[in-house]
Design a protein around this motif. Structure first.
Motif, mmCIF file in Angstrom:
data_model
loop_
_atom_site.group_PDB
_atom_site.id
_atom_site.type_symbol
_atom_site.label_atom_id
_atom_site.label_comp_id
_atom_site.label_asym_id
_atom_site.label_seq_id
_atom_site.Cartn_x
_atom_site.Cartn_y
_atom_site.Cartn_z
ATOM 1 N N SER A 122 0.827 -1.208 0.000
ATOM 2 C CA SER A 122 0.000 0.000 0.000
ATOM 3 C C SER A 122 0.861 1.257 0.000
ATOM 4 C CB SER A 122 -0.932 0.009 1.221
ATOM 5 O OG SER A 122 -0.182 -0.067 2.428
ATOM 6 N N GLU A 123 2.005 1.202 0.675
ATOM 7 C CA GLU A 123 2.907 2.354 0.707
ATOM 8 C C GLU A 123 3.614 2.522 -0.637
ATOM 9 O OE1 GLU A 123 3.506 4.683 3.253
ATOM 10 O OE2 GLU A 123 1.627 3.775 3.913
ATOM 11 N N VAL A 124 4.058 1.405 -1.218
ATOM 12 C CA VAL A 124 4.726 1.447 -2.522
ATOM 13 C C VAL A 124 3.774 1.983 -3.587
ATOM 14 C CG1 VAL A 124 5.716 0.020 -4.361
ATOM 15 C CG2 VAL A 124 6.382 -0.365 -1.982
ATOM 16 N N GLY A 125 2.498 1.617 -3.469
ATOM 17 C CA GLY A 125 1.507 2.066 -4.438
ATOM 18 C C GLY A 125 1.397 3.575 -4.540
ATOM 19 N N LYS A 126 1.770 4.284 -3.476
ATOM 20 C CA LYS A 126 1.697 5.748 -3.480
ATOM 21 C C LYS A 126 2.711 6.373 -4.443
ATOM 22 C CE LYS A 126 0.197 5.917 1.355
ATOM 23 N NZ LYS A 126 0.552 6.366 2.731
ATOM 24 N N LEU A 127 3.691 5.594 -4.857
ATOM 25 C CA LEU A 127 4.736 6.098 -5.755
ATOM 26 C C LEU A 127 4.366 5.957 -7.222
ATOM 27 C CD1 LEU A 127 7.871 4.503 -4.029
ATOM 28 C CD2 LEU A 127 6.963 6.808 -3.689
ATOM 29 N N MET A 128 3.254 5.281 -7.488
ATOM 30 C CA MET A 128 2.916 4.917 -8.852
ATOM 31 C C MET A 128 1.888 5.841 -9.484
ATOM 32 S SD MET A 128 4.957 2.396 -8.629
ATOM 33 C CE MET A 128 4.759 1.791 -10.297
ATOM 34 N N SER A 129 1.945 5.931 -10.797
ATOM 35 C CA SER A 129 0.920 6.610 -11.596
ATOM 36 C C SER A 129 -0.091 5.553 -12.013
ATOM 37 C CB SER A 129 1.562 7.249 -12.834
ATOM 38 O OG SER A 129 0.581 7.795 -13.674
ATOM 39 N N LYS A 130 -1.390 5.849 -11.857
ATOM 40 C CA LYS A 130 -2.423 4.841 -12.127
ATOM 41 C C LYS A 130 -3.497 5.386 -13.065
ATOM 42 C CE LYS A 130 -1.674 3.017 -7.489
ATOM 43 N NZ LYS A 130 -2.268 2.727 -6.162
ATOM 44 N N ASP A 131 -4.139 4.460 -13.770
ATOM 45 C CA ASP A 131 -5.234 4.872 -14.639
ATOM 46 C C ASP A 131 -6.535 4.912 -13.840
ATOM 47 O OD1 ASP A 131 -6.130 2.249 -14.325
ATOM 48 O OD2 ASP A 131 -5.460 1.600 -16.302
ATOM 49 N N GLU A 132 -7.636 5.179 -14.514
ATOM 50 C CA GLU A 132 -8.914 5.340 -13.818
ATOM 51 C C GLU A 132 -9.363 4.059 -13.115
ATOM 52 O OE1 GLU A 132 -11.739 6.791 -16.610
ATOM 53 O OE2 GLU A 132 -10.797 8.773 -16.772
ATOM 54 N N ALA A 133 -8.909 2.924 -13.628
ATOM 55 C CA ALA A 133 -9.287 1.643 -13.020
ATOM 56 C C ALA A 133 -8.367 1.261 -11.866
ATOM 57 C CB ALA A 133 -9.277 0.551 -14.086
ATOM 58 N N GLY A 134 -7.364 2.105 -11.599
ATOM 59 C CA GLY A 134 -6.438 1.820 -10.515
ATOM 60 C C GLY A 134 -5.266 0.955 -10.911
ATOM 61 N N LYS A 135 -5.118 0.694 -12.210
ATOM 62 C CA LYS A 135 -3.998 -0.119 -12.695
ATOM 63 C C LYS A 135 -2.741 0.738 -12.819
ATOM 64 C CE LYS A 135 -2.633 -2.977 -16.656
ATOM 65 N NZ LYS A 135 -3.068 -3.558 -17.946
ATOM 66 N N GLU A 136 -1.620 0.218 -12.330
ATOM 67 C CA GLU A 136 -0.369 0.968 -12.382
ATOM 68 C C GLU A 136 0.121 1.130 -13.822
ATOM 69 O OE1 GLU A 136 1.405 -0.383 -8.032
ATOM 70 O OE2 GLU A 136 2.440 -0.957 -9.871
ATOM 71 N N GLU A 137 0.443 2.358 -14.168
ATOM 72 C CA GLU A 137 0.960 2.654 -15.512
ATOM 73 C C GLU A 137 2.465 2.863 -15.503
ATOM 74 O OE1 GLU A 137 -2.555 5.024 -17.734
ATOM 75 O OE2 GLU A 137 -1.695 6.113 -16.033
ATOM 76 N N GLY A 138 3.011 3.235 -14.361
ATOM 77 C CA GLY A 138 4.438 3.515 -14.257
ATOM 78 C C GLY A 138 4.727 4.254 -12.975
ATOM 79 N N PHE A 139 5.992 4.568 -12.742
ATOM 80 C CA PHE A 139 6.330 5.403 -11.602
ATOM 81 C C PHE A 139 5.857 6.816 -11.892
ATOM 82 C CE2 PHE A 139 9.754 2.129 -11.385
ATOM 83 C CZ PHE A 139 9.378 1.582 -10.176
ATOM 84 N N HIS A 140 5.269 7.464 -10.901
ATOM 85 C CA HIS A 140 4.832 8.838 -11.082
ATOM 86 C C HIS A 140 6.039 9.700 -11.429
ATOM 87 C CE1 HIS A 140 3.131 12.794 -10.163
ATOM 88 N NE2 HIS A 140 1.936 12.223 -10.217
ATOM 89 N N ARG A 141 5.833 10.718 -12.220
ATOM 90 C CA ARG A 141 6.960 11.556 -12.653
ATOM 91 C C ARG A 141 7.704 12.156 -11.467
ATOM 92 N NH1 ARG A 141 7.175 17.055 -12.723
ATOM 93 N NH2 ARG A 141 5.339 18.149 -11.936
ATOM 94 N N LEU A 142 6.985 12.447 -10.385
ATOM 95 C CA LEU A 142 7.632 12.999 -9.197
ATOM 96 C C LEU A 142 8.462 11.940 -8.486
ATOM 97 C CD1 LEU A 142 4.751 15.227 -7.770
ATOM 98 C CD2 LEU A 142 6.769 15.962 -9.055
ATOM 99 N N THR A 143 8.022 10.707 -8.533
ATOM 100 C CA THR A 143 8.798 9.607 -7.962
ATOM 101 C C THR A 143 10.126 9.471 -8.699
ATOM 102 O OG1 THR A 143 6.782 8.403 -7.367
ATOM 103 C CG2 THR A 143 8.820 7.135 -7.469
#
Length: 300
Positions: free
Chosen positions: A72-93
């Motif tokens: 759950s903590e790692v998930g905060k670093l990710m960019s996600k689509d509307e369905a909640g699927k991870e697309e990549g690391f967020h640009r800020l990450t």
């Protein structure tokens, strides 16, 4: 209070410098919070190494490390689509959390690639290309190298493969490396739980790590070995000898050595499954949290 005030003023300034939009403030806060918690873990680990960590600080270190490895903590670093699927690391990450270093800075000098089939070494020696790597996995079609022989053997032994030829590559100290090796970031590079894999459509974040590494202008990703405690693997995403200064055969395994390797420490034992082996660190996290909660209850 003074420290919190200083952090707040610094964060406000950084928000402006990085052009953080309103929709990114939550991620910005999560990344900054993780950075500070990671620094706290490092400070406690330094005291532990010096033998000056108190009992309460040991509990604090265990709790903080376990928290940062939670999915759950790692998930905060990710960019996600509307369905909640991870697309990549967020640009800020990518910009704020992970670092690109030189191989020299990280102490990376050797990349051992142990082949697992007849004739593979000859092909690799002619020309190192990403086509020689697996299509999937944490390396995401990159060229694997282990920092030492034991780690290399445990990596292939985990997959019940036998060693044929050991190729040792000398890493250019100036080569650029994306650093994913910190222990608290282990969950980022580990295989996912079955539920997470089904949700995101990928067994691990290997393809996202490759994308992040290349976009950062690095040749290598450095990741902790999942088979050898303290071992580090490098994955090279550029073709040819880029990032290496030398390549040579350092060991050719005999038939008896190959047969013996099947009983080595890296092979799955008994009724242990690949999934349970991949998730061993998650079991350790749960055990640490349970121990912490028991300690808290005893002291209450």
């Amino acid at each position: 209070m003074r420290a919190r005030s200083t952090n707040l003023m610094e964060d406000i300034k950084e928000v402006g410098q990085r052009g953080v939009g309103p929709s990114e403030l939550k991620t910005f806060s999560a990344v900054k919070d993780r950075q500070r918690q990671k620094q706290g873990v490092e400070a406690l680990e330094h005291k532990l190494a010096q033998g000056s960590l108190s009992h309460d600080e040991k509990l604090q270190l265990s709790a903080a490390s376990s928290k940062l490895r939670m999915r759950s903590e790692v998930g905060k670093l990710m960019s996600k689509d509307e369905a909640g699927k991870e697309e990549g690391f967020h640009r800020l990450t990518s910009a704020m959390y992970f670092q690109t270093k030189s191989a020299g800075e990280m102490g990376l000098t050797t990349a051992i690639h142990t082949t697992t089939r007849e004739g593979a070494a000859e092909g690799i020696q002619k020309e190192i290309l990403t086509q020689f790597s697996q299509e999937s996995g944490r390396g995401a079609k990159g060229f694997y190298g282990a920092g030492d022989r034991d780690t290399s053997l445990k990596e292939i032994g985990h997959h019940a493969m036998q060693p044929h030829v050991e190729l040792t590559h000398t890493i250019d100290p100036k080569a650029k490396v994306r650093d994913y090796t910190h222990p608290v970031d282990r969950t980022i590079v580990a295989d996912r739980s079955a539920d997470d894999a089904a949700r995101d459509g990928r067994k691990n974040r290997g393809d996202l790590i490759k994308k992040d590494t290349l976009e950062a202008g690095a040749e290598f990703a450095a990741m902790p070995s999942m088979r050898s405690r303290g071992g580090v693997n490098t994955v090279k995403y550029t073709d040819g000898m880029s990032g290496y200064t030398d390549q040579k055969v350092t060991k050719t395994y005999t038939a008896s050595e190959r047969a013996q390797s099947g009983r080595g420490p890296g092979v799955l034992k008994g009724n242990e499954t690949a999934a349970s082996h991949h998730d061993a660190h998650q079991q350790q996290q749960r055990a640490a949290r349970h121990a912490l909660m028991a300690e808290i209850k005893n002291r209450a």
